[in-house]
Design a protein around this motif. Structure first.
Motif, PDB file in Angstrom:
ATOM      1  N   THR A 359       0.858  -1.185   0.000  1.00 15.93           N
ATOM      2  CA  THR A 359       0.000   0.000   0.000  1.00 15.93           C
ATOM      3  C   THR A 359       0.891   1.231   0.000  1.00 15.93           C
ATOM      4  N   GLU A 360       0.714   2.104  -0.976  1.00 19.93           N
ATOM      5  CA  GLU A 360       1.544   3.298  -1.038  1.00 19.93           C
ATOM      6  C   GLU A 360       0.987   4.375  -0.109  1.00 19.93           C
ATOM      7  N   ILE A 361       1.889   5.025   0.624  1.00 21.01           N
ATOM      8  CA  ILE A 361       1.558   6.102   1.545  1.00 21.01           C
ATOM      9  C   ILE A 361       2.148   7.401   1.005  1.00 21.01           C
ATOM     10  N   LYS A 362       1.378   8.454   1.031  1.00 18.95           N
ATOM     11  CA  LYS A 362       1.863   9.754   0.591  1.00 18.95           C
ATOM     12  C   LYS A 362       2.188  10.615   1.809  1.00 18.95           C
ATOM     13  N   ALA A 363       3.377  11.227   1.792  1.00 21.96           N
ATOM     14  CA  ALA A 363       3.786  12.126   2.867  1.00 21.96           C
ATOM     15  C   ALA A 363       4.685  13.210   2.279  1.00 21.96           C
ATOM     16  N   GLY A 364       4.182  14.416   2.217  1.00 23.80           N
ATOM     17  CA  GLY A 364       4.964  15.513   1.650  1.00 23.80           C
ATOM     18  C   GLY A 364       5.503  15.180   0.277  1.00 23.80           C
ATOM     19  N   ASP A 365       6.791  15.488   0.085  1.00 20.57           N
ATOM     20  CA  ASP A 365       7.433  15.192  -1.197  1.00 20.57           C
ATOM     21  C   ASP A 365       8.104  13.826  -1.198  1.00 20.57           C
ATOM     22  N   GLY A 366       7.903  13.044  -0.134  1.00 26.00           N
ATOM     23  CA  GLY A 366       8.519  11.723  -0.048  1.00 26.00           C
ATOM     24  C   GLY A 366       9.988  11.767   0.318  1.00 26.00           C
ATOM     25  N   ILE A 367      10.512  12.973   0.605  1.00 27.08           N
ATOM     26  CA  ILE A 367      11.931  13.148   0.947  1.00 27.08           C
ATOM     27  C   ILE A 367      12.081  13.693   2.359  1.00 27.08           C
ATOM     28  N   CYS A 368      11.336  14.740   2.672  1.00 22.94           N
ATOM     29  CA  CYS A 368      11.373  15.356   3.998  1.00 22.94           C
ATOM     30  C   CYS A 368       9.951  15.356   4.543  1.00 22.94           C
ATOM     31  N   TYR A 369       9.682  14.482   5.513  1.00 28.35           N
ATOM     32  CA  TYR A 369       8.294  14.307   5.919  1.00 28.35           C
ATOM     33  C   TYR A 369       8.181  13.689   7.311  1.00 28.35           C
ATOM     34  N   GLU A 370       6.940  13.616   7.763  1.00 29.60           N
ATOM     35  CA  GLU A 370       6.598  13.042   9.068  1.00 29.60           C
ATOM     36  C   GLU A 370       5.409  12.109   8.893  1.00 29.60           C
ATOM     37  N   ILE A 371       5.445  10.968   9.575  1.00 29.73           N
ATOM     38  CA  ILE A 371       4.336  10.008   9.548  1.00 29.73           C
ATOM     39  C   ILE A 371       4.030   9.578  10.977  1.00 29.73           C
ATOM     40  N   LYS A 372       2.750   9.542  11.326  1.00 30.63           N
ATOM     41  CA  LYS A 372       2.304   9.010  12.606  1.00 30.63           C
ATOM     42  C   LYS A 372       1.179   8.015  12.357  1.00 30.63           C
ATOM     43  N   PHE A 373       1.197   6.908  13.080  1.00 34.32           N
ATOM     44  CA  PHE A 373       0.077   5.971  12.996  1.00 34.32           C
ATOM     45  C   PHE A 373       0.095   5.038  14.196  1.00 34.32           C
ATOM     46  N   ASN A 374      -1.014   4.356  14.384  1.00 31.10           N
ATOM     47  CA  ASN A 374      -1.135   3.329  15.413  1.00 31.10           C
ATOM     48  C   ASN A 374      -1.426   1.994  14.755  1.00 31.10           C
ATOM     49  N   LEU A 375      -0.782   0.955  15.241  1.00 36.59           N
ATOM     50  CA  LEU A 375      -1.057  -0.404  14.804  1.00 36.59           C
ATOM     51  C   LEU A 375      -1.989  -1.047  15.829  1.00 36.59           C
ATOM     52  N   ASP A 376      -3.194  -1.388  15.383  1.00 36.75           N
ATOM     53  CA  ASP A 376      -4.192  -1.994  16.262  1.00 36.75           C
ATOM     54  C   ASP A 376      -3.824  -3.450  16.506  1.00 36.75           C
ATOM     55  N   LEU A 377      -3.320  -3.758  17.674  1.00 38.23           N
ATOM     56  CA  LEU A 377      -2.855  -5.117  17.970  1.00 38.23           C
ATOM     57  C   LEU A 377      -4.002  -6.083  18.241  1.00 38.23           C
ATOM     58  N   GLN A 378      -5.175  -5.570  18.574  1.00 37.07           N
ATOM     59  CA  GLN A 378      -6.312  -6.434  18.828  1.00 37.07           C
ATOM     60  C   GLN A 378      -6.891  -6.992  17.528  1.00 37.07           C
ATOM     61  N   GLU A 379      -6.945  -6.173  16.503  1.00 36.12           N
ATOM     62  CA  GLU A 379      -7.524  -6.594  15.223  1.00 36.12           C
ATOM     63  C   GLU A 379      -6.488  -7.131  14.246  1.00 36.12           C
TER      64      GLU A 379
END
Length: 492
Positions: A359-379
């Protein structure tokens, strides 16, 4: 006369930086939002402090080349920890105790004393009896121009301590007394020595603050010591301790005996490029830590000092991190909130499912960026969750969360055609419903924070601008991601 010699050496070195900095600024590996030198080599952060309303960064540097050599102290100031104004070099080798081709003005710290800014640093010289490291003082009334104390050095290595392994003083004040912890080696084991003084000039040995019994290497570099709630924290970079490059210990300290009794020991960062961290207190009371984004164990093994070296510069600092203590005594290292002011082009997604197909994720220009997410361990049913960063031109850097084996790793072996290595850490998922992940990527670095900012990996990756794609996958089942946020990051 002696002071004029230092000023002359600073002037010459500053002219060298000014001559090169415009060309160096055009380098393809230059960072967007990390602190770095204008030109030449940079390593350890030194003298991090607030003085007269501004943050001051000092740092070891070689103005004459993008490689380690005779050390000077660079200097910059900021009002927000992100945007920096470079000032003239603060210290230059000039005296018999700090003027040596493979020595100079080594690491140290800063403190305000009677409205003057004091620097305490290690002078390294060789006057015919081998390399000798001593502790020295310089001070300034304006925070820019410094004068070395005429009575330097103020400390020499005590009996039993190797003269070439006595360095990196970190100074603070408690009550009416100044204290200083210094890294050392004795009987091929690392330790931290504690000293005290009433006036910053006359120092006496107090005690061995803490020491290795064989488990923490042969030399402790860049020790730091500070209070966190009711406990105290000692940090250092142990030499010869394998994957351990930046360690913290939490415990109790007694100012009556000068002894530190620690009961927690953990890594600040498991990455291959996090070394010599130093902390300071901000104007609003936060404890901020900054480190050098490189590490000695692997660098000299290569034929050169890396892609940025070929552009006329080398070294930068990791992101400033706020140190927080959790109820269980463990520490968190959270990127400073000021970084949020750099965010552009936000993208948010509440929930989605990962499978083996990328799955492709887009973040800024793909060079200088920030990503935050949570991985749901129950599901989540997957055995592994993978995020590929700086992908393109057949290259990528891979962060793998192995949920089945309980391990987190970052593999940069295929990151840029030059860098090597895999950083690894334990992934503790016991009794947890989710795993939080926070990623910062700059032109030459990847910093990944997980599990409430207590499981961190900082690695340099000198990727080309064509490497601007991000992919996520899950193996052995599905993975459920929630609360995804991505941002571009720009200084202006």
């Amino acid at each position: 006369m002696e002071r004029n010699l230092m000023q002359l050496n600073i002037q010459r070195a500053q002219e060298e930086i000014d001559r090169k900095k415009e060309l160096v600024s055009k380098g393809s590996m230059r960072q967007e939002y990390h602190f770095m030198p204008q030109a030449g080599w940079m390593n350890d952060p030194n003298g991090l402090i607030c003085f007269r309303g501004k943050y001051h960064f000092f740092y070891q540097c070689n103005p004459y080349g993008a490689f380690w050599d005779c050390m000077y102290w660079g200097h910059a100031v900021s009002e927000d920890l992100i945007h920096w104004e470079y000032l003239p070099l603060a210290l230059a080798p000039s005296e018999s105790y700090d003027d040596y081709p493979k020595g100079g003005c080594f690491s140290g710290s800063a403190i305000v004393c009677e409205d003057k800014l004091f620097l305490m640093y290690t002078g390294t010289a060789n006057n015919g009896n081998g390399v000798e490291q001593t502790q020295c003082i310089a001070y300034s009334t304006d925070g820019i121009h410094f004068e070395k104390y005429g009575g330097n050095p103020v400390l020499r290595a005590p009996k039993g301590i190797k003269a070439d392994c006595f360095r990196d003083p970190k100074v603070w004040k408690h009550g009416d007394t100044y204290y200083m912890v210094c890294g050392a080696s004795r009987d091929n084991k690392g330790l931290a020595l504690l000293y005290r003084s009433k006036d910053m000039f006359h120092w006496s040995f107090f005690n061995v603050l803490a020491e290795s019994r064989g488990e923490w290497g042969f030399m402790w570099e860049c020790p730091d010591f500070f209070q966190a709630g009711d406990q105290y924290v000692l940090t250092f970079s142990p030499m010869g301790a394998g994957d351990h490059t930046s360690v913290y210990m939490v415990g109790d300290f007694d100012y009556e005996t000068g002894k530190f009794d620690y009961y927690i020991s953990k890594e600040i960062d498991w990455g291959l490029d996090y070394y010599a961290p130093q902390s300071f207190e901000t104007m609003d009371g936060r404890r901020i830590m900054v480190a050098w984004a490189n590490e000695w164990e692997w660098m000299p093994l290569w034929k050169d000092w890396g892609p940025s070296y070929r552009e006329g510069w080398s070294g930068f600092f990791n992101l400033p991190r706020e140190v927080r203590k959790k109820p269980d005594g463990l520490l968190q290292f959270v990127p400073v909130k000021e970084l949020e002011n750099l965010r552009v082009n936000p993208i948010k997604k509440e929930k989605f499912v990962l499978e083996e197909q990328e799955t492709e994720i887009k973040a800024g220009d793909g060079i200088c960026y920030e990503i935050k997410f949570n991985l749901d361990l129950q599901e989540t049913t997957a055995d592994q969750v993978e995020i590929k960063l700086r992908c393109g031109d057949g290259k990528n850097t891979v962060c793998l969360f192995d949920l089945k084996k309980g391990e987190m790793s970052v593999d940069r072996n295929f990151g840029d055609g030059w860098s090597k290595g895999i950083s690894r850490s334990i992934l503790n998922l016991k009794e947890k419903n989710e795993l939080d992940v926070h990623v910062f990527v700059d032109r030459s670095s990847v910093e990944i924070f997980a599990d409430q900012y207590s499981n961190n990996h900082s690695n340099n990756v000198f990727a080309s601008d064509e490497q601007n794609q991000i992919f996520m996958s899950a193996y052995g089942g599905k993975a459920v991601i929630s609360g995804l946020e991505t941002y571009g990051l720009k200084l202006s």
